[in-house]
Design a protein around this motif. Structure first.
Motif, PDB file in Angstrom:
ATOM      1  N   TYR A  30     -57.638 -50.794   7.790  1.00  0.00           N
ATOM      2  CA  TYR A  30     -56.650 -51.428   6.917  1.00  0.00           C
ATOM      3  C   TYR A  30     -55.234 -50.969   7.264  1.00  0.00           C
ATOM      4  O   TYR A  30     -54.285 -51.755   7.236  1.00  0.00           O
ATOM      5  N   GLU A  31     -55.083 -49.711   7.556  1.00  0.00           N
ATOM      6  CA  GLU A  31     -53.766 -49.176   7.909  1.00  0.00           C
ATOM      7  C   GLU A  31     -53.255 -49.824   9.191  1.00  0.00           C
ATOM      8  O   GLU A  31     -52.076 -50.205   9.277  1.00  0.00           O
ATOM      9  N   ASN A  32     -54.137 -49.989  10.159  1.00  0.00           N
ATOM     10  CA  ASN A  32     -53.781 -50.629  11.427  1.00  0.00           C
ATOM     11  C   ASN A  32     -53.372 -52.087  11.193  1.00  0.00           C
ATOM     12  O   ASN A  32     -52.360 -52.561  11.735  1.00  0.00           O
ATOM     13  N   ILE A  33     -54.137 -52.791  10.373  1.00  0.00           N
ATOM     14  CA  ILE A  33     -53.821 -54.199  10.053  1.00  0.00           C
ATOM     15  C   ILE A  33     -52.466 -54.287   9.364  1.00  0.00           C
ATOM     16  O   ILE A  33     -51.634 -55.144   9.697  1.00  0.00           O
ATOM     17  N   THR A  34     -52.209 -53.388   8.418  1.00  0.00           N
ATOM     18  CA  THR A  34     -50.945 -53.400   7.673  1.00  0.00           C
ATOM     19  C   THR A  34     -49.765 -53.135   8.603  1.00  0.00           C
ATOM     20  O   THR A  34     -48.719 -53.784   8.475  1.00  0.00           O
TER      21      THR A  34
END
Length: 171
Positions: free
Chosen positions: A120-124
Motif C-alpha cells: 500500500y505504501e508503494n502504491i501511495t
C-alpha cells in the motif's frame, strides 16, 4: 318398433339433462375456475395448490464494486471540494482508477499485514508522484489535505471560506 324409438328418445333426453346439469354444477361450485368456491385459499373444490414445494433461492451477495465504480461515485464530491476544472478532474479520475484497481488486486492476494502495508505504501508513493506531475501544486496540496481530513470536512471548510468572503465583500 315404437318401443325402440321411445328408448332412444328417452336416452337422448337423459343425456341432454345430464349435460346441462353438469354445466350448472360446474358454474355453481367453480370447478377449475378462478372464481367461485374453488378460489378461497385452496379450500373445497376447484383448482388446488401445487403439492410440489417451491424452492427458495438464497439472496445473492452484492457484488463488490469495481475501481471505476468506486472512483466515479466519489468524483462529484471530490470535484466540488477541490473545485477542479474538467482537465484536472480527468487527470485525477484516471490516476485514482489506476491505483484503486491496484489496491483491490492487493486485497485479493490476501498478503500478510506487514507485506500488505508495504504494498500500500508503494502504491501511495507512485500515486502521489503521478498526481504531482498531473495537477497544479495548489490542487495537489488540496487533494492531500482532502485525503487527510475527508471530503465532508473539506466541503465544510469551503463553505466557511465562501461565507467569510461574502461578509468581507459586503463590508
Amino acid at each position: 318398433m315404437k318401443k325402440v324409438l321411445k328408448h332412444s328418445g328417452l336416452n337422448i333426453l337423459t343425456l341432454l339433462v345430464a349435460l346441462f346439469g353438469t354445466t350448472a354444477i360446474y358454474a355453481q361450485y367453480g370447478y377449475g375456475s378462478q372464481y367461485g368456491y374453488g378460489s378461497r385459499g385452496g379450500y373445497g373444490y376447484g383448482s388446488q395448490r401445487s403439492s410440489i414445494p417451491q424452492a427458495q433461492t438464497p439472496a445473492e451477495e452484492p457484488k463488490p464494486k469495481t475501481a471505476e465504480e468506486l472512483v466515479d461515485g466519489e468524483m462529484p464530491r471530490i470535484t466540488e471540494a477541490l473545485e477542479l476544472n474538467e482537465f484536472e478532474q480527468a487527470v485525477l479520475s484516471s490516476v485514482l482508477k489506476k491505483y484503486v484497481q491496484e489496491r483491490i488486486e492487493a486485497q485479493i492476494l490476501k498478503l500478510p499485514p506487514e507485506k500488505m502495508a508495504e504494498v500500500y505504501e508503494n502504491i501511495t508513493k507512485r500515486q502521489d508522484e503521478e498526481l504531482k506531475a498531473g495537477l497544479p501544486l495548489e490542487k495537489y496540496e488540496a487533494f492531500v489535505a482532502l485525503q487527510k481530513d475527508g471530503v465532508s470536512k473539506t466541503l465544510k471548510k469551503n463553505k466557511k471560506k465562501k461565507k467569510e468572503k461574502r461578509k468581507k465583500s459586503k463590508n
